[in-house]
Design an enzyme around this catalytic site. Structure first.
Site, PDB file in Angstrom:
ATOM      1  N   GLU A  86       0.803  -1.228   0.000  1.00 14.60           N
ATOM      2  CA  GLU A  86       0.000   0.000   0.000  1.00 14.60           C
ATOM      3  C   GLU A  86       0.832   1.272   0.000  1.00 14.60           C
ATOM      4  O   GLU A  86       0.334   2.340  -0.328  1.00 14.60           O
ATOM      5  CB  GLU A  86      -0.979   0.003   1.193  1.00 14.60           C
ATOM      6  CG  GLU A  86      -0.337   0.168   2.562  1.00 14.60           C
ATOM      7  CD  GLU A  86       0.149  -1.151   3.119  1.00 14.60           C
ATOM      8  OE1 GLU A  86       0.554  -1.184   4.279  1.00 14.60           O
ATOM      9  OE2 GLU A  86       0.147  -2.151   2.390  1.00 14.60           O
ATOM     10  N   ASP A 140      22.971  16.799 -31.291  1.00 18.84           N
ATOM     11  CA  ASP A 140      23.711  17.661 -32.201  1.00 18.84           C
ATOM     12  C   ASP A 140      25.142  17.699 -31.696  1.00 18.84           C
ATOM     13  O   ASP A 140      25.453  17.184 -30.616  1.00 18.84           O
ATOM     14  CB  ASP A 140      23.087  19.059 -32.209  1.00 18.84           C
ATOM     15  CG  ASP A 140      23.542  19.874 -33.418  1.00 18.84           C
ATOM     16  OD1 ASP A 140      24.396  19.390 -34.179  1.00 18.84           O
ATOM     17  OD2 ASP A 140      23.047  21.008 -33.581  1.00 18.84           O
ATOM     18  N   ASP A 183      18.459  21.908 -28.583  1.00 16.52           N
ATOM     19  CA  ASP A 183      18.189  23.188 -27.943  1.00 16.52           C
ATOM     20  C   ASP A 183      17.591  24.218 -28.872  1.00 16.52           C
ATOM     21  O   ASP A 183      17.380  25.377 -28.479  1.00 16.52           O
ATOM     22  CB  ASP A 183      19.478  23.755 -27.333  1.00 16.52           C
ATOM     23  CG  ASP A 183      20.523  24.077 -28.399  1.00 16.52           C
ATOM     24  OD1 ASP A 183      20.305  23.738 -29.581  1.00 16.52           O
ATOM     25  OD2 ASP A 183      21.560  24.660 -28.049  1.00 16.52           O
ATOM     26  N   ASN A 192       3.553 -15.028   2.751  1.00 13.07           N
ATOM     27  CA  ASN A 192       2.804 -15.058   4.012  1.00 13.07           C
ATOM     28  C   ASN A 192       1.313 -15.263   3.788  1.00 13.07           C
ATOM     29  O   ASN A 192       0.641 -15.985   4.536  1.00 13.07           O
ATOM     30  CB  ASN A 192       3.032 -13.761   4.782  1.00 13.07           C
ATOM     31  CG  ASN A 192       4.422 -13.694   5.388  1.00 13.07           C
ATOM     32  OD1 ASN A 192       5.077 -14.719   5.573  1.00 13.07           O
ATOM     33  ND2 ASN A 192       4.899 -12.497   5.691  1.00 13.07           N
TER      34      ASN A 192
END
Length: 841
Positions: A284, A326, A590, A658
């Site tokens: 959880e 680039d 860019d 478990n």
């Protein structure tokens, strides 16, 4: 604003309607308007506040069922159990809320660092301000590369070209100028207006803001569509993992509930036990763990010069196995200098430098390193831009030319055009030689091409310049770039970074192959590639790609190191071709022309000083234009992903084991193996150390290659180690019942301690694929695990805790039995993981 659409108004009427003036608003008036109208953001209404985040934690179906169970217990006057359930739920919810809220706050702080800014007139002065502070009535200045931050009316424009593809789908930029448009004009026909979300391709403009935020055309579309970002591979993996848990959970819960009812056990107790089993299987705290791990990774990356704009991009960065970039500033030093301005014969020419200086000084497009180098060389030579500019034909990525028109002598105008060699040569019909101007014949063309190739192969970036004198007229367009005279070459030099080759080697060591995608010519790119260790012969050109079918590009792209002379659309094609061939692609760019490829890439990477449109298209921002910084970002991305996957795999395998044990034992035991409140306490305590897993160290093998989410691997991990846990649990049950003759309180006490200690110990064993003793966990994870382990052993001896949860103090022999089972389980898991993690052919 008046009832009339702003694009229909004359400027005076628009100023009156908006309560503004040519010098903009005062700071005080702008603050009043922002308080009344709200921030200039289409996202502001969807941001999750603290209360919403807390309610989201409670809204989990499992939490709601637990609250329902607590309410039923209270109605049956079992106030102790109801209180315990409520307390554990509350603490778990608050813990998850705190971690997610802190992680969200950290990311918002990083986003503020990158907040889009605009030049706004306030108190009669243009100042840079966050775009979110813009209000109707503001005056803003726009230039090439800017994202337009609001809808507005153009007051003045100079060669102002705007890309409106995000709104209209039209790929070619549109020229905008002052004027009025009809009220019924379609958005694409409102050439006197600009709109939020579009971008400036060239030129400059001054704009009166009319609409902001959700009232803009873009905001209205976003509001109707409620568009969400595409699901990433990581998010898809989490979703598929959730489906897996739900299927397992439903089967176990229905089986246990049915068995308990058939055995005649109380309905409420059986229901709470079944729900607690479901909660026990569910990790959880997963949302909190993911948020904490990724936000911690983002903070570490920020300290190292990498800012994450979208948290999920960290996983994508870690998955990247191809980097497209680039060359300027990343592989080269980024300090461009003009080495020479020469005539067509290759001799230095002062006249050539003067013409180039005028072209660079008078253009109004986006600032670039080449024009900066020309300006620096011209100023060093004592030149001045003293000519009167008449017009400009802005640069675009199809023509690859920029033209400036200046006033000449005797009513004449001079056209000066600078650009890529091939594109300049194609518009020239004459050439200026020392002996005079002559026709540009084939012999001269071959001579120019040979000089261009020779200098490019020496590593120079070569531009060409042409000019001609014409009779004066009012305006100029692309058609005037014809019958030009070839004037000479501009030779720029930008050497490779000294550490570029070593950095590419380091990226290759991380399993990342670097590819250069450049609009530059093949010769200079190949020269650079050879100097940094890439293969200059593995090359494709833009014309090659234009003639190539998609299937051929899919085949050739992975084998190619250099893509040269390409246009923006081809950059995007290359990225998609690499993705189609199975690669996770990062793209570093860019410029305006990089935006499509940045958006298409699995992870878009830009730099802090990039143009707005590139920076806003990117997921990752580098504060330094350095691939070494990016390499550290990749390592942090892989570390964050590895630690997130540790929590998911380890926790679910332990919980699964478990839960299977309890489901199998329930019909065989005369009582429940654990009470619901004990299961909830076990699950809560076992999760506490996992909050420190974000700080854990990661084995080198996780850093050496790109990682991908594989739900089948998680499932195999969960089943293999879960079943090992179940085998030890069932042996423990048998010893407790038949060997120690344990009653219900002792059975639950001993098995609670064994269950919790094995879950804690297995974290330290399974956090590494090598021997546990050879890999050191982080200090925080180790000490938190040790502290909770101590609590697991000593809680039965703490009176209030023992009474509340139904524990009894075990004897020394029983404590020895607990430790022996845990030690045996750790040893078996260490042996088993060598088989589970064995290399698969």
């Amino acid at each position: 604003m008046s009832e009339k659409a702003f694009w229909t108004l004359a400027q005076d009427a628009a100023f009156a309607a908006l309560g503004s003036q040519a010098t903009g608003l005062s700071t005080d008036e702008a603050k009043v308007r922002r308080r009344r109208i709200g921030p200039n953001s289409v996202e502001s209404a969807t941001r999750i506040g603290p209360l919403q985040l807390f309610l989201r934690q409670i809204a989990s179906p499992l939490v709601i069922i637990l609250l329902f169970g607590a309410g039923v217990s209270a109605l049956l006057r079992d106030f102790v159990d109801a209180g315990i359930i409520l307390a554990i739920v509350l603490v778990s919810t608050l813990l998850g809320f705190y971690q997610e809220y802190r992680a969200g706050a950290a990311v918002e702080e990083l986003k503020r660092h990158l907040a889009l800014k605009a030049k706004v007139w306030r108190d009669g002065v243009p100042v840079p301000l966050p775009a979110s502070d813009i209000v109707p009535g503001d005056i803003i200045e726009l230039s090439a590369g800017n994202l337009i931050p609001a809808d507005g009316l153009i007051l003045a424009a100079n060669d102002f070209m705007v890309s409106e593809a995000s709104l209209t789908g039209e790929s070619f930029p549109v020229e905008k100028r002052p004027g009025q448009a009809a009220e019924t004009a379609a958005l694409s026909e409102r050439n006197n207006a600009v709109f939020l979300g579009t971008s400036v391709r060239s030129g400059t403009a001054r704009v009166l803001v009319a609409e902001t935020g959700s009232r803009t055309a873009f905001g209205a579309i976003a509001g109707r569509l409620k568009a969400r970002a595409p699901e990433t591979e990581f998010q898809r993996g989490i979703r598929q993992f959730g489906y897996l848990l739900i299927r397992v959970m439903i089967v176990i819960v229905l089986f246990v509930l049915t068995v308990n009812l058939l055995l005649g056990r109380p309905i409420v107790e059986s229901l709470l036990f079944a729900v607690a089993l479901a909660v026990g299987l569910s990790p959880e705290l997963l949302p909190a763990i993911v948020s904490v791990t990724l936000s911690r990774g983002a903070r570490l990356m920020a300290r190292q010069g990498v800012i994450v704009r979208r948290l999920e991009a960290i996983e994508n960065l870690g998955s990247m196995d191809v980097l497209c970039t680039d060359k300027t500033g990343t592989l080269t030093a980024g300090i461009v200098t003009l080495d020479a301005a020469v005539d067509p014969t290759g001799q230095p020419s002062a006249a050539m430098l003067q013409a180039a200086y005028l072209n660079a000084a008078l253009e109004t497009g986006i600032e670039n390193a080449l024009d900066g180098a020309i300006m620096a060389a011209g100023e060093k030579a004592g030149l001045a831009a003293n000519a009167q500019k008449i017009d400009e034909i802005p640069y675009d990525f199809i023509r690859k030319r920029l033209t400036i028109v200046v006033k000449g002598d005797a009513g004449r105008h001079r056209i000066i055009t600078k650009g890529a060699f091939a594109q300049i040569l194609e518009v020239c019909t004459a050439i200026d030689l020392p002996e005079g101007r002559v026709a540009l014949d084939e012999t001269h063309r071959q001579s120019l091409e040979a000089y261009f190739a020779a200098k490019s192969q020496e590593g120079f970036r070569v531009l060409a310049l042409s000019q001609r004198d014409v009779d004066a007229k009012m305006g100029y367009d692309h058609a005037d770039e014809a019958d030009m005279v070839f004037a000479g070459f501009l030779l720029f030099f930008d050497p490779a970074k000294p550490d570029a080759a070593a950095t590419l080697t380091e990226l290759a060591r991380l399993g990342i192959r670097t590819k250069i995608i450049s609009g530059d010519n093949r010769y200079v790119t190949a020269h650079l590639a050879a100097s940094v260790g890439l293969r200059p012969e593995a090359i494709l050109t833009g014309p090659d790609i234009a003639d190539m079918r998609e299937e051929a590009l899919f085949h050739l792209a992975p084998q190619t190191d250099l893509f040269v002379e390409v246009d923006p659309q081809q950059k995007e094609r290359i990225v998609r071709a690499l993705q189609k061939s199975g690669h996770a692609v990062g793209y570093l760019g860019d410029g305006i022309n990089d935006a499509p490829a940045l958006h298409a890439a699995d992870v878009g990477i830009s730099v802090h000083e990039a143009v707005d449109v590139a920076r806003e298209s990117a997921d990752i921002i580098l504060l330094e234009r350095d691939l070494g910084v990016l390499k550290r970002g990749v390592e942090n991305g892989r570390r964050a992903f590895a630690n997130t996957l540790k929590y998911i795999s380890i926790t679910t395998s332990a919980n699964f084991g478990n839960m299977i044990s309890m489901a199998v034992a329930t019909p065989l035991l005369p009582f429940l193996p654990l009470a619901a409140k004990q299961i909830l306490l076990n699950n809560f305590l076992s999760d506490l150390p996992s909050l420190a897993i974000a700080t854990d160290n990661v084995d080198a093998q996780h850093m050496e290659k790109a990682q991908r989410w594989r739900i089948a691997d998680v499932q195999r991990f969960m089943v293999a180690f879960g079943l090992i846990s179940s085998v030890f649990d069932l042996i423990t049950f048998a010893v407790l019942i038949w060997g120690l003759k344990a009653n219900e309180p002792l059975f639950q006490t001993v098995w609670f301690a064994i269950s919790l200690l094995t879950e804690l110990a297995v974290v330290l064993v399974l956090r590494t694929r090598g021997p546990a003793w050879a890999s050191r966990p982080s200090a925080l994870l180790f000490w938190m695990t040790l502290a909770v382990s101590g609590l697991a052993l000593f809680s039965p001896f703490l009176g209030p805790v023992s009474t509340l949860f139904g524990f009894v103090p075990p004897s020394l022999g029983e404590l020895a039995f607990i430790l022996a089972v845990v030690a045996a389980y750790v040893g078996a898991t260490e042996i088993a993981k060598r088989w589970v993690f064995r290399p698969r052919v």
